[in-house]
Write an enzyme that holds these catalytic residues in place. Structure first.
Site: not given
Ligand code: SAH
Length: 406
Positions: A236, A286, A347
């Site tokens: 993520f 994902n 969060c």
């Molecule tokens: N770690 C980042 C913030 C993450 S916000 C930082 O430090 O700035 C959450 C992220 O998860 C988003 O970019 C969103 O696109 C992604 N996301 C949401 N569901 C997901 C999934 N099932 N698999 C991969 N990415 C996902």
């Protein structure tokens, strides 16, 4: 401009022990006995308890489930000077705790300058990214003061540019439309800021939320020390904040996974800008699938970072959310090397700290690992937590060391 002179009075119902009496800023519609006097949505109202004792003043929106949000406990006029003073106090707090001489508009760093209830300005979010301001007025009662807020920010921060990111769906709950635009002179929406030595590329116009997640800044630094010469999975990743911090700490390989192409484009821009492109791999997938795939294929990492979006958007969703957190955490525990680290966050404000720790315990059991929580962390102090207002404390971050049975 609306001010307190109209003196409409909101009376609280007699039968509940109101949070608002112990300092919480929210009054729900079912906690209001009567509204005496004419009110327009967004007006300032006086709040009184059942004994007619003055409680404070706030703004009202009859269309919102949170009908009144308190602004003060004192009998003072809510006017432009009041709002500007609150903005000034919020900016001063950051200058103080970060030892920045100000004006903050000339700092290369990023700060949240106003954190809504945490800064006694419910509904207002202001982030600063390398001199550029991005703000959101998420409630009608604060939206009305937008011009005053912008004027105050110009005076106290002296920013290079200002962007209004009011394309947030929550505004519709307040009867507000979504809009996004430059305030004043337009600028290149891709701005750069320094985060503990890493140059972060922030998309102020199209990035998620206001463009970058400043609440994790200290946590990104906290993992750096144990990433030297290690392999790191940034799951993520969004624009790769954790991965790049690890890379600066000397990680030999960083894999960022996110489902958003726009996020990975920003991560690519950041990796190139910092000279990390050779050791960073970006993958659009994902995370749930990728963790399973790595487990099956026997791919292992020394450090796994998990920073998913809020899985619970309401308290009702919290048990399903916890199942989701458990799934990714137990899989992360399985693909981490012996003695390696899982750095995991939530969060969701609807998942309590204890519930999150309990989930980690269960994930440890199910993954058949011994897990020690070496550090419990939260949001950075530019997202201040108000005692008695649990909604202001939302970020959980745990650094866990993972062992085969001990
Ligand atoms: N770690 C980042 C913030 C993450 S916000 C930082 O430090 O700035 C959450 C992220 O998860 C988003 O970019 C969103 O696109 C992604 N996301 C949401 N569901 C997901 C999934 N099932 N698999 C991969 N990415 C996902």
């Amino acid at each position: 401009m609306t001010d307190s002179d109209k003196r409409a009075i909101v009376r609280l119902t007699p039968n509940t022990r109101h949070r608002v009496l112990s300092g919480h800023p929210w009054i729900f519609s079912n906690e209001i006995l009567s509204v005496d006097g004419h009110v327009e949505p967004g007006d300032i109202v006086e709040v009184r308890d059942l004994r007619d004792k003055f409680v404070g003043k706030g703004y009202i929106n009859p269309q919102s489930a949170i009908t009144v949000r308190m602004l003060t406990r004192e009998d003072q006029r809510i006017c432009e000077a009041f709002i500007k003073e609150r903005v000034r106090e919020a900016v001063n707090y950051r200058e103080t705790v970060y030892g920045e001489p100000g004006p903050l508009g000339s700092s290369p760093k990023g700060y949240r300058l106003v954190f809504s209830e945490g800064d006694f300005l419910p509904g207002l979010i202001v982030d600063l990214f390398g001199g550029y301001l991005v703000f959101q007025t998420l409630t009608l009662g604060i939206d009305k003061w937008k011009d005053t807020i912008v004027e105050a920010l110009r005076d106290f921060v002296e920013p290079k540019g200002i962007y209004e990111r009011n394309d947030a769906p929550v505004r519709e709950l307040e009867g507000l439309t979504q809009q996004a635009r430059f305030i004043g002179r337009p600028f290149d929406p891709l701005v750069e800021m320094d985060e503990n030595g890493v140059t972060i590329v922030v998309d102020t116009q199209k990035g998620q939320k206001t463009g970058y997640f400043l609440d994790q800044t200290d946590n990104r630094l906290a993992i750096r020390a144990f990433c030297t010469e290690k392999t790191v999975l940034d799951a993520f990743s969004y624009s790769g904040g954790f991965g790049m911090s690890a890379a600066l700490g000397g990680a030999c390989k960083v894999v960022c996974v996110d489902v958003s192409d726009a996020a990975l484009d920003l991560a690519r821009a950041g990796a190139t800008r910092n000279g990390f492109a050779a050791k960073m791999t970006l993958r659009n997938a994902n995370v749930f699938d990728v963790l399973r795939e790595f487990e099956t294929d026997g791919l292992r990492f020394d450090v796994v970072v998990l920073d998913p979006p809020a899985f619970a958007r309401s308290r009702k969703m919290s048990s399903r959310a916890l199942a989701g957190y458990k799934e990714i955490n137990l899989r992360a525990m399985r693909i981490v090397e012996e003695g390696g680290f899982v750095c995991t966050s939530s969060c969701s404000q609807h998942v309590a700290k204890d519930e999150f720790d309990q989930m980690l315990e269960e994930a440890a059991v199910d993954s058949k690992k011994t897990v020690r929580i070496v550090e419990r962390r939260g949001q950075r102090l530019d997202h201040p937590v108000l005692a008695g207002v649990p909604e202001t404390e939302y970020l959980k971050f745990r650094i866990c060391q993972v062992f085969n049975s001990r």
